[in-house]
Design a protein around this motif. Structure first.
Motif, PDB file in Angstrom:
ATOM      1  N   ARG A 115       5.953  -0.042  14.430  1.00 59.73           N
ATOM      2  CA  ARG A 115       4.658  -0.646  14.091  1.00 59.73           C
ATOM      3  C   ARG A 115       3.570   0.427  13.960  1.00 59.73           C
ATOM      4  N   ASN A 132       9.727  -5.194  10.266  1.00 57.18           N
ATOM      5  CA  ASN A 132       8.944  -6.418  10.092  1.00 57.18           C
ATOM      6  C   ASN A 132       7.516  -6.135  10.554  1.00 57.18           C
ATOM      7  N   ALA A 133       6.937  -5.059  10.020  1.00 62.21           N
ATOM      8  CA  ALA A 133       5.652  -4.576  10.507  1.00 62.21           C
ATOM      9  C   ALA A 133       4.497  -5.285   9.811  1.00 62.21           C
ATOM     10  N   SER A 161       8.325  -6.117   5.877  1.00 67.93           N
ATOM     11  CA  SER A 161       6.964  -5.740   6.266  1.00 67.93           C
ATOM     12  C   SER A 161       5.969  -6.145   5.168  1.00 67.93           C
ATOM     13  N   THR A 198       6.008   0.853   3.736  1.00 68.14           N
ATOM     14  CA  THR A 198       7.068   1.165   4.688  1.00 68.14           C
ATOM     15  C   THR A 198       8.376   1.387   3.929  1.00 68.14           C
ATOM     16  N   ASN A 243      13.810  -4.991   5.227  1.00 66.94           N
ATOM     17  CA  ASN A 243      12.398  -4.626   5.305  1.00 66.94           C
ATOM     18  C   ASN A 243      11.570  -5.794   4.815  1.00 66.94           C
TER      19      ASN A 243
END
Length: 336
Positions: A269, A302-303, A336, A313, A334
């Motif tokens: 994160r 999963n930011a 994010s 990302t 991914n």
């Protein structure tokens, strides 16, 4: 010859100096003669403090000798405090002569509950930067160490010597909190090619800081193996660094053959970061990598971000292309 055993000691030291070194155990025996062995085991360095420090350093266990064999095991460096701009090291291998030092083993140690509150000075939970033939770091537990006020780095395990073979395995590194300098769980950068390096079976998690935060950084070897490592729950509050957080990095120096297999990386994160490269899961930065084999890894990103402008990302980034690349049977997710 001068082999030595140091064992069973409990040490608490409080210093009223300013710029002198404060050390719990300092060994200088073992350099004279061939075939010596230095053993330091079953010692506890606890509740040491240096409240008047300006530039003075702290070392819990310091090995200054260059014996053929050095073993540091079953020790605890716990609940020590330090202020000022001097460096802090829980365990430090200060002797450094590859022609004399054949083997360094550091295992079954605990480094925990230590606080460095100065605004400068690197914090090394273990500084193994010793030029030697073979270095083994295994089954150590490093947790709950803090350098939150510092503008420089915090490392769980650190090795940046011109050594040869390095093995880092089955260690636990977690709950490290840094300031605006970098925070790295395992910094395995010793070596001068050709060498062999293995980093495996380690669990690195819950690292935090306001600078760059990384799980494992590895480079400087002819043959490199990184496998069965778990890296998760890393976070940085930086607004601009590229990347702000990475799970695994292979750097830019001397990486002839690199194999990264069966690793698990997740929960990275950097929510305030406006960089298009805010987070990298696996990061191959090295232009000198000849062959990269990347198999059976799992990376889950999963930011979230607070940025209204830009945020990017990558589950895997290959910043330079090796002559031979083989990437297969990985799971990269991914969202994010």
């Amino acid at each position: 010859n001068s082999s030595v055993d140091i064992y069973g000691d409990t040490v608490t030291v409080v210093s009223g100096a300013a710029s002198s070194q404060l050390m719990g155990i300092n060994n200088t025996f073992g350099s004279t003669g061939a075939g010596n062995t230095v053993n330091v085991y079953n010692c506890v360095i606890q509740n040491c403090s240096y409240p008047t420090a300006t530039s003075g350093e702290f070392r819990g266990i310091n090995i200054a000798s260059t014996a053929a064999n050095t073993n540091v095991y079953n020790n605890k460096v716990i609940n020590n405090t330090h202020i000022g701009t001097g460096a802090w090291a829980g365990i430090q291998i200060a002797g450094s002569t590859a022609t004399n030092m054949l083997l360094v083993n550091i295992y079954n140690n605990e480094i925990s509950g230590n606080v460095k509150s100065g605004t400068a000075g690197i914090m090394y939970c273990v500084n193994a930067s010793s030029s030697n033939q073979t270095s083994n770091f295994y089954n150590n537990n490093i947790f709950n160490n803090t350098a939150a006020s510092s503008t420089v780095a915090l490392y769980g395990y650190y090795n940046f010597a011109v050594g040869f073979n390095e093995n880092v395995y089955n260690n636990q590194v977690n709950n490290l909190t840094g300031g605006t300098g970098e925070v790295v769980g395992i910094y395995a950068r010793s070596g001068s090619s050709p060498t062999d390096k293995q980093v495996y079976g380690n669990t690195v998690h819950t690292l935090a800081g306001a600078g760059q935060v990384g799980g494992i950084w590895m480079e400087y070897a002819g043959n490199n193996l990184a496998y069965r490592n778990r890296v998760y729950n890393l976070s940085s509050t930086t607004t601009s660094l590229t990347p702000g957080v990475y799970g695994f990095q292979y750097g830019t120096n001397q990486g002839l053959n690199v194999a990264i297999n069966n690793n698990f990386i997740s929960d990275l994160r950097s929510p305030n970061n406006t960089s298009v490269g805010a987070i990298y899961g696996i990061w191959i930065a090295g232009a000198s990598v000849t062959s990269a084999k990347i198999y059976y890894n799992t990376v889950y990103l999963n930011a979230a971000t607070t940025s209204a402008t830009s945020f990017g990302t990558a589950a895997m980034l290959m910043q330079s292309t090796p002559f031979t690349v083989d990437v297969r049977n990985n799971i990269f997710v991914n969202v994010s």
